[in-house]
Scaffold this active site. Structure first.
Site, short mmCIF file in Angstrom:
data_model
loop_
_atom_site.label_atom_id
_atom_site.label_comp_id
_atom_site.label_asym_id
_atom_site.label_seq_id
_atom_site.Cartn_x
_atom_site.Cartn_y
_atom_site.Cartn_z
CG HIS A 21 -15.57 7.66 -1.08
ND1 HIS A 21 -16.45 7.06 -1.94
CD2 HIS A 21 -16.08 7.51 0.16
CE1 HIS A 21 -17.47 6.59 -1.23
NE2 HIS A 21 -17.27 6.84 0.04
CG ASP B 210 -15.33 8.12 8.14
OD1 ASP B 210 -16.35 8.36 8.81
OD2 ASP B 210 -15.18 7.10 7.47
N1 CMC Z 1 -3.62 7.75 1.54
C1 CMC Z 1 -2.64 7.53 0.64
N2 CMC Z 1 -2.84 6.89 -0.54
C2 CMC Z 1 -4.09 6.48 -0.82
C3 CMC Z 1 -5.15 6.68 0.06
C4 CMC Z 1 -4.89 7.34 1.29
N3 CMC Z 1 -5.88 7.56 2.16
N4 CMC Z 1 -6.29 6.15 -0.47
C5 CMC Z 1 -5.94 5.64 -1.65
N5 CMC Z 1 -4.61 5.82 -1.88
C6 CMC Z 1 -3.87 5.48 -3.10
C7 CMC Z 1 -3.62 3.98 -3.19
O1 CMC Z 1 -2.40 3.63 -2.60
C8 CMC Z 1 -3.65 3.77 -4.69
O2 CMC Z 1 -2.44 4.24 -5.22
P1 CMC Z 1 -1.79 3.51 -6.53
O3 CMC Z 1 -2.80 3.70 -7.63
O4 CMC Z 1 -0.50 4.21 -6.74
O5 CMC Z 1 -1.62 2.06 -6.15
C9 CMC Z 1 -4.74 4.74 -5.17
O6 CMC Z 1 -4.73 5.80 -4.20
C10 CMC Z 1 -6.13 4.12 -5.26
O7 CMC Z 1 -6.45 3.52 -3.98
P2 CMC Z 1 -7.28 2.18 -3.78
O8 CMC Z 1 -6.93 1.61 -2.46
O9 CMC Z 1 -7.13 1.32 -4.99
O10 CMC Z 1 -8.74 2.77 -3.80
P3 CMC Z 1 -10.05 2.04 -3.28
O11 CMC Z 1 -11.17 2.61 -4.04
O12 CMC Z 1 -9.88 0.55 -3.29
O13 CMC Z 1 -10.13 2.46 -1.74
C11 CMC Z 1 -10.53 3.69 0.23
C12 CMC Z 1 -10.91 3.49 -1.24
C13 CMC Z 1 -11.51 4.69 0.84
C14 CMC Z 1 -10.63 2.36 0.99
C15 CMC Z 1 -9.08 4.25 0.30
O14 CMC Z 1 -9.03 5.51 -0.34
C16 CMC Z 1 -8.55 4.34 1.72
O15 CMC Z 1 -7.99 3.38 2.24
N6 CMC Z 1 -8.76 5.52 2.41
C17 CMC Z 1 -8.39 5.65 3.80
C18 CMC Z 1 -9.48 5.01 4.67
C19 CMC Z 1 -10.74 5.84 4.71
O16 CMC Z 1 -10.69 7.06 4.89
N7 CMC Z 1 -11.90 5.17 4.59
C20 CMC Z 1 -13.21 5.82 4.72
C21 CMC Z 1 -13.98 5.81 3.44
S1 CMC Z 1 -15.37 6.95 3.53
C22 CMC Z 1 -16.46 6.21 4.63
C23 CMC Z 1 -17.15 5.04 4.03
O17 CMC Z 1 -17.96 5.25 3.13
O18 CMC Z 1 -16.88 3.93 4.49
#
Ligand code: CMC
Length: 424
Positions: free
Chosen positions: A301, A358
């Site tokens: 998140h 989720d």
């Molecule tokens: N599985 C594996 N690796 C992950 C995941 C995951 N679910 N989420 C983040 N990472 C890694 C990502 O690859 C990155 O690694 P590195 O620093 O080595 O490049 C690091 O963690 C930070 O991730 P980010 O994508 O820069 O983080 P963000 O804040 O931009 O994204 C997120 C947040 C929720 C979109 C992301 O964690 C994700 O894609 N999660 C899976 C989708 C999900 O469950 N979304 C629902 C969010 S909760 C409901 C809502 O409020 O919408």
């Protein structure tokens, strides 16, 4: 601290500092460009506040979520969805009279115009219900075209009342069953379950366990301060677009798998793991390999870096509901194992990736009989009062301006037009 200093090209600018009621600190850069010619850069808005808001407070490090000051845990346990809607929209818990009147209004406005039912006939049976929902919500503006002159209040009630009817109709359409009209004697959530699952030829018994669970789920989704969909609603509303168009845009933003679409993606992922033989460790490994392009859906998140309080409530609720309904769902076991393995793995621990709302909501929706492609619609029904509260907050603020970000241009510098005959 009332100002912050920024030094750029040897010149120092004093920038006002804003402090929220929970001591959140923000440097106000509104006048930075006018003073210095420079803008700030923050793609993904990691450190950018777009507004001041009195609706929801989140502390991602401590796992705190409060609507209008009330902890999410207390609301999930003691409130119901309609009361929480009122709270979000009005800032205070309603008294008995206000709540009764609000419930009556939601009942009064629960039907959709009979002509609108024809729209459902035009969609192919395979249509995703999120596409139908956003199209239908947008088309409400054709039935209530003077929405700007009319009181926003009545359109807010219309939207909350009608969204569940539209959602249930979309589902009935997708399975080829006749639609079921809302019933005035039923509560908000019971009415929705009845419209979803009743069939004219049979008696449908509304299960109070499911009504309670649905109330809780919708409360947990009801608002989450700034996020992709809510900020989209505010963005569209800032142009003075009507309330239905603004909410429809929020629905579209919610649809993506990185946002509200994650609940569908989680269940599909659990299903794939199950069909693959249940080796969840293999999928944890895959999520760690950047080249695989695979992420553990329902993990991570932008804001919560400790735990998501909504996931904690849902995890417990999943067990309770499944137990009460006598359901033994192998996907719940996979989810728990996945969670355990990931929470002990350095990749997830070091990146502070925890189960989010989720991760468990899909298990619950599935137990209720709600099909996977309707999960994000359920999220939208829940998030609607939050979007509306933000719409109202923005419109009630006389100082609010159209949202218009800047950019740093990185394209070609000026060049002359090349005639076709000279192009390569
Ligand atoms: N599985 C594996 N690796 C992950 C995941 C995951 N679910 N989420 C983040 N990472 C890694 C990502 O690859 C990155 O690694 P590195 O620093 O080595 O490049 C690091 O963690 C930070 O991730 P980010 O994508 O820069 O983080 P963000 O804040 O931009 O994204 C997120 C947040 C929720 C979109 C992301 O964690 C994700 O894609 N999660 C899976 C989708 C999900 O469950 N979304 C629902 C969010 S909760 C409901 C809502 O409020 O919408």
């Amino acid at each position: 601290m009332t100002t912050a200093s920024l030094t750029l090209d040897g010149k120092t600018y004093e920038l006002p500092v804003i402090r929220g009621t929970e001591n959140e600190v923000a440097v106000d850069i509104t006048r930075l460009r006018a003073q210095s010619g420079a803008i700030t850069m923050d793609p993904g808005f990691n450190s950018t506040g777009a507004c001041e808001s009195a609706i929801t407070f989140i502390d991602g490090d401590l796992g705190i979520l409060r609507y209008r000051g009330y902890p999410i845990e207390e609301l999930a346990e003691r409130s119901d969805f309609v009361e929480t809607c009122w709270l979000l929209l009005n800032g205070e818990l309603p008294n008995a009279e206000q709540l009764k009147a609000f419930r009556a209004q939601l009942t009064y406005h629960s039907m959709i115009h009979e002509d609108m039912k024809k729209f459902f006939e035009g969609f192919p049976p395979s249509a995703h219900p999120m596409a139908i929902l956003s199209a239908m919500v947008s088309s409400l503006s054709t039935y209530y075209p003077n929405s700007e002159e009319e009181s926003t209040e009545v359109n807010i009630v219309r939207l909350i009342a009608k969204v569940r009817t539209i959602a249930a109709y979309a589902y009935k359409k997708s399975i080829g069953q006749p639609t079921i009209y809302p019933r005035n004697e039923l509560s908000y959530c019971a009415n929705f379950l009845n419209m979803m699952f009743a069939v004219p030829a049979e008696e449908y018994k509304i299960n109070p366990v499911l009504v309670k669970a649905l109330n809780m789920l919708l409360i947990l989704h009801a608002d989450h301060e700034q996020n992709c969909s809510t900020s989209t609603v505010r963005m569209v509303a800032s142009s003075r677009a009507n309330i239905f168009a603004s909410i429809s845009a929020g629905i579209s933003a919610l649809w993506g798998p990185l946002h509200g679409g994650a609940n569908q993606a989680v269940l599909e992922m659990l299903q794939v793991i199950h069909e693959d033989g249940g080796d969840y460790k293999k999928f944890v490994m895959k999520a760690k390999e950047k080249d695989s392009g695979f992420r553990l859906m329902g993990f991570g998140h932008r804001v919560y870096k400790n735990f998501d309080p909504r996931a904690t409530i849902l995890r417990k609720m999943s067990y309770d509901v499944l137990q009460e309904m006598g359901i033994d769902d192998p996907l719940l076991e996979i989810a728990c194992n996945l969670e355990k393995v990931a929470l002990e793995d350095d990749y997830f621990v070091s990146r502070k990736l925890y189960p989010n709302v989720d991760f468990y909501s899909g298990i619950l929706y599935r137990a209720m009989g709600i099909p996977t492609n309707m999960f994000t619609v359920m999220f939208a029904i829940g998030r609607l009062p939050g979007w509306l509260a933000h719409f109202k907050e923005l419109r009630d603020d006389d100082s609010s301006r159209i949202y218009r970000p800047r950019q740093v241009y990185t394209g070609a510098t000026q060049r002359s037009y090349i005639p076709m005959s000279e192009r390569k």
